[in-house]
Write an enzyme that holds these catalytic residues in place. Structure first.
Site, PDB file in Angstrom:
ATOM      1  N   SER A 329       0.792  -1.238   0.000  1.00 24.26           N
ATOM      2  CA  SER A 329       0.000   0.000   0.000  1.00 24.26           C
ATOM      3  C   SER A 329       0.822   1.284   0.000  1.00 24.26           C
ATOM      4  O   SER A 329       0.270   2.353  -0.265  1.00 24.26           O
ATOM      5  CB  SER A 329      -0.960  -0.003   1.191  1.00 24.26           C
ATOM      6  OG  SER A 329      -1.932  -1.016   1.035  1.00 24.26           O
ATOM      7  N   THR A 330       2.105   1.234   0.326  1.00 21.25           N
ATOM      8  CA  THR A 330       2.903   2.457   0.186  1.00 21.25           C
ATOM      9  C   THR A 330       2.943   2.905  -1.268  1.00 21.25           C
ATOM     10  O   THR A 330       3.124   4.090  -1.562  1.00 21.25           O
ATOM     11  CB  THR A 330       4.347   2.255   0.696  1.00 21.25           C
ATOM     12  OG1 THR A 330       4.906   1.083   0.090  1.00 21.25           O
ATOM     13  CG2 THR A 330       4.389   2.122   2.211  1.00 21.25           C
TER      14      THR A 330
END
Length: 607
Positions: A329-330
């Site tokens: 998700s980064t």
């Protein structure tokens, strides 16, 4: 009769002429050799009667940004013997074996070997070398040398690197800046007779070595200490395989700290560390203990030399630049930036998350299986909602997404000044369908390096300009005179300033009230993004937890990425990685002169 005399006369004259011609030729040849080739034959004669010994140059030091010495030299000695000059071999063998702690037979073999010079041992302590020299043994030479030493042991080991027996860099900055650090060796010339015995009453000719230059790097000793302490704490608490952390200035790419724990002892780099052995397969536990001069000496157990070398290579790897991983998700930071820049989404666009998204024939789940319900894009970022980011990716389409992938520099290496940087592993565009695009949008099905991720995020939040991550700052002479300042021109603009400002606001909200709340520090404006990704192959229950955070959110001066590989128990990035960055920021923000500010509630229209 007259004819006979005439014939003999002509014969004598012919012989005389031939002799004269031969004499003239010999005189000419001699003159040519003595005059025309004198320098050549003089050099040969000198070479025949000269013995040359090398004098190593002191290697340049490596200093942190504040002048703290991270890599230095200490004086050691190389002990050698010259067979033709030894007058008392038994005394030489006895003294050398006792002083150097070597087997007598091993020393005898070298002393009795007929050679111009035989090295007995290198890297001998200066005190021991002085003791041997004081014995006055004929044919025993003690030459002073330099050995690389690292005052802080394992600190930043995979960044600094180390040198080999020849004092040349092996890994890290030591090999990258070899030309700066190495210097120029000197020589000692002595005259000998035809038997190779040094002539008495003849002076040595010395060509003094030239020391290498000092390298000043951006790494900060104090910040590195904070970072390594935080990394080891979470490594122990979560019994993780490894922890990688990078701290960088997002405005210019200067790296303040980089660690990959477990690190190794730079002063003993050929010994597998105990912690490394504990974190790896049991069959490696038979590796040697103690310092080793050669790999063969280290392989005292079940490991073969090849297995040992593979284990050492793994221990020396800098995971921040040598290894790739699925960012999870980064990477939604990249999807959000591309979507906002392209205009396919705004912060107040509304979406609905039922807990999954159907793409072709695939149902791709959200981490919240019950779904987030109705939410704006800003709220979806705070919630790290997969279905919403899939939708943004699909709105962009394959062509536009790949265009931004190139525009953001993700298909190229960062250009960091460390060897062995790995490249992004991405699908070929022609092989990307809707499902592949969907998974790429929330950071899965491809791999990048941690240094690539933090560099790209830096470029997104710093106003939209690509930077080059680096350690090298300047080169100084041994006396401190400035010789060179390294220049790192910022790259092309990858994003508009307006979108960059919007991204800073969005990521600040993720920390203020979203999945990154465990990185919140009262009095500081922190932005960031969490991530949790499952490692390949799927289904083994191994995860990578990460968090990237920056401060101050409105004018980023420092950015930190923490990647925890295979933590045990709770593995969510917001739960275990965000607090690590918080802990680091609490220590280093005041150190960097970034003071807390009064709490203000400001609303700015980014929609």
């Amino acid at each position: 009769m007259q004819k006979t005399k005439s014939f003999h006369r002509r014969k004598i004259l012919l012989i005389f002429a031939v002799c004269m011609l031969a004499l003239v030729f010999l005189i000419g040849r001699l003159a040519y050799l003595m005059i025309g080739r004198s320098e050549y034959y003089t050099a040969l004669a000198e070479d025949l009667h000269e013995r040359e010994r090398s004098i190593k140059a002191a290697r340049g030091r490596i200093l942190d940004r504040n002048g703290t010495i991270l890599a230095d030299n200490r004086t050691v000695c190389t002990v050698s013997v010259i067979h033709s000059q030894i007058t008392d071999p038994e005394s030489a063998i006895a003294v050398l074996s006792e002083a150097l702690g070597l087997e007598e037979e091993a020393v005898r073999t070298k002393v009795e070997k007929v050679s111009s010079m035989e090295r007995i041992k290198s890297n001998v302590d200066k005190e021991t070398g002085d003791l041997i020299r004081s014995c006055g043994l004929d044919g025993v030479k003690v030459d002073e040398d330099y050995k690389r030493t690292y005052p802080f042991g394992s600190m930043a080991s995979k960044v600094l690197g180390f040198t080999g027996a020849d004092n040349q860099g092996i890994i890290g900055l030591e090999v990258r800046y070899e030309e700066v650090l190495s210097g120029t060796p000197g020589t000692i010339l002595t005259l000998t007779d035809a038997r190779g015995v040094e002539l008495e009453n003849t002076a040595e000719t010395r060509v003094e070595p030239v020391a290498g230059d000092d390298l000043v790097i951006s790494l900060d000793y104090n910040i590195q200490q904070y970072v390594e302490q935080a990394a080891y704490n979470v490594l122990e608490q979560k019994q993780a395989d490894s922890v990688s952390i990078i701290v960088m200035n997002p405005q210019n790419g200067e790296i303040y700290a980089m660690t990959n724990v477990p690190e190794f002892d730079l002063n003993d780099p050929y010994t597998l560390t105990e912690l490394y052995l504990e974190l790896n397969d049991e069959e490696q536990s038979a590796a040697s203990e103690g310092t080793a001069d050669t790999l063969a000496e280290t392989a005292a157990g079940t490991l073969t030399n090849e297995e040992l070398q593979n284990a050492l290579n793994q221990m020396w790897r800098n995971g921040c630049i040598n290894d790739t991983y699925e960012p999870g998700s980064t990477f939604k930071i990249i999807t959000a930036a591309a979507g906002l820049e392209e205009g396919v989404v705004t912060l107040d666009d509304t979406f609905y998350c039922p807990g999954y998204k159907l793409v072709d024939d695939r149902r791709i789940r959200c981490h919240k299986t019950a779904g987030h319900g109705s939410e704006t894009f800003l709220e979806a970022a705070q919630n790290s909602c997969n279905p919403v980011f899939i939708e943004v990716g699909l709105r962009l389409g394959v062509d536009s997404y790949y265009r931004y992938f190139d525009q953001f520099g993700l298909n190229d290496k960062t250009g960091i000044d460390l060897p062995g940087e790995a490249a992004t592993i991405m699908h070929q565009k022609e092989n990307v369908g809707q499902v592949e695009l969907a998974t790429i949008s929330f950071g899965q099905s491809f791999q990048i390096t941690p240094i690539q991720l933090i560099t790209t995020v830096s470029s997104i939040i710093n106003g939209g300009v690509r930077v080059t991550p680096h350690f090298g700052v300047r080169v100084n002479a041994e006396d401190g005179t400035l010789l060179e300042v390294y220049q790192y021109d910022n790259g092309e603009r990858i994003l508009s300033e307006e979108t960059s400002e919007t991204m800073r606001y969005l990521l600040e909200q993720v920390v203020d009230g979203g999945s990154g709340k465990n990185a919140y520090i009262e009095g500081y404006r922190i932005g960031g993004k969490t991530a949790t990704s499952e490692t390949l192959p799927r289904g083994q229950g191994k995860y990578i937890s990460s968090f990237v955070g920056f401060a101050p959110a409105d004018d980023p001066q420092v950015i930190c990425l923490c990647v925890i590989n295979n933590p045990q128990g709770t593995y969510y990035g917001g739960t275990i990685a965000a607090p690590v960055v918080k802990d680091i920021f609490e220590n280093i923000l005041p150190y960097l002169g970034l003071e807390k500010e009064a709490e203000e509630t400001t609303e700015k229209d980014f929609r």
